[in-house]
Design a protein around this motif. Structure first.
Motif, PDB file in Angstrom:
ATOM      1  N   MET A 135      -6.003 -22.237  -8.787  1.00  0.00           N
ATOM      2  CA  MET A 135      -4.655 -22.345  -9.323  1.00  0.00           C
ATOM      3  C   MET A 135      -3.658 -22.149  -8.186  1.00  0.00           C
ATOM      4  N   ASP A 136      -2.711 -23.078  -8.067  1.00  0.00           N
ATOM      5  CA  ASP A 136      -1.708 -22.992  -7.021  1.00  0.00           C
ATOM      6  C   ASP A 136      -0.545 -22.107  -7.471  1.00  0.00           C
ATOM      7  N   TYR A 137      -0.064 -21.298  -6.553  1.00  0.00           N
ATOM      8  CA  TYR A 137       1.104 -20.464  -6.814  1.00  0.00           C
ATOM      9  C   TYR A 137       2.157 -20.786  -5.777  1.00  0.00           C
ATOM     10  N   ASN A 138       3.386 -20.927  -6.221  1.00  0.00           N
ATOM     11  CA  ASN A 138       4.481 -21.121  -5.290  1.00  0.00           C
ATOM     12  C   ASN A 138       4.869 -19.770  -4.716  1.00  0.00           C
ATOM     13  N   VAL A 139       5.237 -19.782  -3.472  1.00  0.00           N
ATOM     14  CA  VAL A 139       5.694 -18.567  -2.802  1.00  0.00           C
ATOM     15  C   VAL A 139       7.195 -18.703  -2.596  1.00  0.00           C
ATOM     16  N   TYR A 140       7.914 -17.649  -2.952  1.00  0.00           N
ATOM     17  CA  TYR A 140       9.360 -17.660  -2.822  1.00  0.00           C
ATOM     18  C   TYR A 140       9.793 -16.572  -1.845  1.00  0.00           C
ATOM     19  N   LEU A 141      10.872 -16.854  -1.172  1.00  0.00           N
ATOM     20  CA  LEU A 141      11.486 -15.912  -0.241  1.00  0.00           C
ATOM     21  C   LEU A 141      12.911 -15.686  -0.716  1.00  0.00           C
ATOM     22  N   LEU A 142      13.460 -14.543  -0.367  1.00  0.00           N
ATOM     23  CA  LEU A 142      14.815 -14.221  -0.802  1.00  0.00           C
ATOM     24  C   LEU A 142      15.679 -13.899   0.403  1.00  0.00           C
ATOM     25  N   ALA A 143      16.768 -14.630   0.535  1.00  0.00           N
ATOM     26  CA  ALA A 143      17.764 -14.330   1.559  1.00  0.00           C
ATOM     27  C   ALA A 143      18.871 -13.545   0.875  1.00  0.00           C
ATOM     28  N   THR A 144      19.209 -12.398   1.433  1.00  0.00           N
ATOM     29  CA  THR A 144      20.249 -11.560   0.842  1.00  0.00           C
ATOM     30  C   THR A 144      21.392 -11.368   1.821  1.00  0.00           C
ATOM     31  N   ASP A 145      22.551 -11.102   1.290  1.00  0.00           N
ATOM     32  CA  ASP A 145      23.731 -10.798   2.091  1.00  0.00           C
ATOM     33  C   ASP A 145      23.997  -9.306   1.949  1.00  0.00           C
ATOM     34  N   PRO A 146      23.810  -8.533   3.014  1.00  0.00           N
ATOM     35  CA  PRO A 146      24.012  -7.084   2.895  1.00  0.00           C
ATOM     36  C   PRO A 146      25.445  -6.697   2.531  1.00  0.00           C
ATOM     37  N   LYS A 147      26.398  -7.597   2.745  1.00  0.00           N
ATOM     38  CA  LYS A 147      27.786  -7.311   2.407  1.00  0.00           C
ATOM     39  C   LYS A 147      28.117  -7.705   0.972  1.00  0.00           C
ATOM     40  N   ASN A 148      27.259  -8.495   0.334  1.00  0.00           N
ATOM     41  CA  ASN A 148      27.508  -8.938  -1.031  1.00  0.00           C
ATOM     42  C   ASN A 148      26.173  -9.089  -1.754  1.00  0.00           C
ATOM     43  N   PRO A 149      25.782  -8.092  -2.540  1.00  0.00           N
ATOM     44  CA  PRO A 149      24.494  -8.143  -3.215  1.00  0.00           C
ATOM     45  C   PRO A 149      24.403  -9.241  -4.278  1.00  0.00           C
ATOM     46  N   CYS A 150      25.514  -9.868  -4.598  1.00  0.00           N
ATOM     47  CA  CYS A 150      25.501 -10.947  -5.595  1.00  0.00           C
ATOM     48  C   CYS A 150      25.416 -12.324  -4.952  1.00  0.00           C
ATOM     49  N   GLN A 151      24.997 -12.411  -3.739  1.00  0.00           N
ATOM     50  CA  GLN A 151      24.884 -13.707  -3.077  1.00  0.00           C
ATOM     51  C   GLN A 151      23.460 -13.961  -2.592  1.00  0.00           C
ATOM     52  N   ASP A 152      22.475 -13.648  -3.419  1.00  0.00           N
ATOM     53  CA  ASP A 152      21.089 -13.918  -3.069  1.00  0.00           C
ATOM     54  C   ASP A 152      20.830 -15.422  -3.097  1.00  0.00           C
ATOM     55  N   VAL A 153      19.908 -15.872  -2.257  1.00  0.00           N
ATOM     56  CA  VAL A 153      19.456 -17.259  -2.281  1.00  0.00           C
ATOM     57  C   VAL A 153      17.940 -17.240  -2.297  1.00  0.00           C
ATOM     58  N   ILE A 154      17.370 -17.880  -3.317  1.00  0.00           N
ATOM     59  CA  ILE A 154      15.925 -17.992  -3.447  1.00  0.00           C
ATOM     60  C   ILE A 154      15.498 -19.250  -2.704  1.00  0.00           C
ATOM     61  N   HIS A 155      14.481 -19.128  -1.854  1.00  0.00           N
ATOM     62  CA  HIS A 155      13.923 -20.262  -1.114  1.00  0.00           C
ATOM     63  C   HIS A 155      12.462 -20.433  -1.520  1.00  0.00           C
ATOM     64  N   SER A 156      12.069 -21.645  -1.803  1.00  0.00           N
ATOM     65  CA  SER A 156      10.659 -21.930  -2.022  1.00  0.00           C
ATOM     66  C   SER A 156      10.034 -22.194  -0.660  1.00  0.00           C
ATOM     67  N   ARG A 157       8.925 -21.535  -0.396  1.00  0.00           N
ATOM     68  CA  ARG A 157       8.253 -21.736   0.885  1.00  0.00           C
ATOM     69  C   ARG A 157       7.606 -23.115   0.962  1.00  0.00           C
ATOM     70  N   ASP A 158       7.177 -23.637  -0.174  1.00  0.00           N
ATOM     71  CA  ASP A 158       6.374 -24.852  -0.185  1.00  0.00           C
ATOM     72  C   ASP A 158       7.145 -26.124  -0.524  1.00  0.00           C
ATOM     73  N   THR A 159       8.395 -25.989  -0.954  1.00  0.00           N
ATOM     74  CA  THR A 159       9.227 -27.149  -1.264  1.00  0.00           C
ATOM     75  C   THR A 159      10.592 -26.935  -0.613  1.00  0.00           C
ATOM     76  N   ARG A 160      11.487 -27.865  -0.863  1.00  0.00           N
ATOM     77  CA  ARG A 160      12.841 -27.723  -0.302  1.00  0.00           C
ATOM     78  C   ARG A 160      13.798 -27.031  -1.256  1.00  0.00           C
ATOM     79  N   LEU A 161      13.279 -26.504  -2.361  1.00  0.00           N
ATOM     80  CA  LEU A 161      14.123 -25.874  -3.368  1.00  0.00           C
ATOM     81  C   LEU A 161      14.826 -24.640  -2.817  1.00  0.00           C
ATOM     82  N   LYS A 162      16.144 -24.600  -3.052  1.00  0.00           N
ATOM     83  CA  LYS A 162      16.962 -23.426  -2.760  1.00  0.00           C
ATOM     84  C   LYS A 162      17.833 -23.193  -3.985  1.00  0.00           C
TER      85      LYS A 162
END
Length: 103
Positions: A1-28
């Motif tokens: 079974m394949d699982y997508n791996v996600y990464l999270l970019a955070t802004d230390p100055k604004n906790p409400c500006q997270d960006v989720i990145h898919s490691r295996d696709t171009r999804l942001k």
């Protein structure tokens, strides 16, 4: 079974500006805390919404391409687990009163 791996970019100055990145696709996906900031949906992107601990979030794609659209719900579910709220209901429209009026 394949699982997508996600990464999270955070802004230390604004906790409400997270960006989720898919490691295996171009999804942001940009995360917005609607209780704390203004949000103007981009007509060229996909938006989904969800509540976690009575806090409303908007999730908006960044430069979405058709083949990555199916990965969007998985990315949001991953984020819900990340913020320790795995039961987050993902909503197709902004649930705030007056937000879905056609112009």
């Amino acid at each position: 079974m394949d699982y997508n791996v996600y990464l999270l970019a955070t802004d230390p100055k604004n906790p409400c500006q997270d960006v989720i990145h898919s490691r295996d696709t171009r999804l942001k996906v940009r995360v917005f805390c609607l209780d704390d900031e203004r949000f103007s949906p981009d007509d060229g992107e996909i938006q989904l919404y969800g509540y976690a601990n009575s806090k409303l979030f908007a999730f908006e794609t960044i430069n979405i391409v058709a083949e990555d659209a199916l990965d969007l719900v998985g990315a949001i579910q991953w984020y819900a687990n990340y913020i320790s709220y795995p039961e987050m209901e993902i909503l197709p429209e902004d649930p705030r009163p007056g937000q879905n009026i056609a112009m």
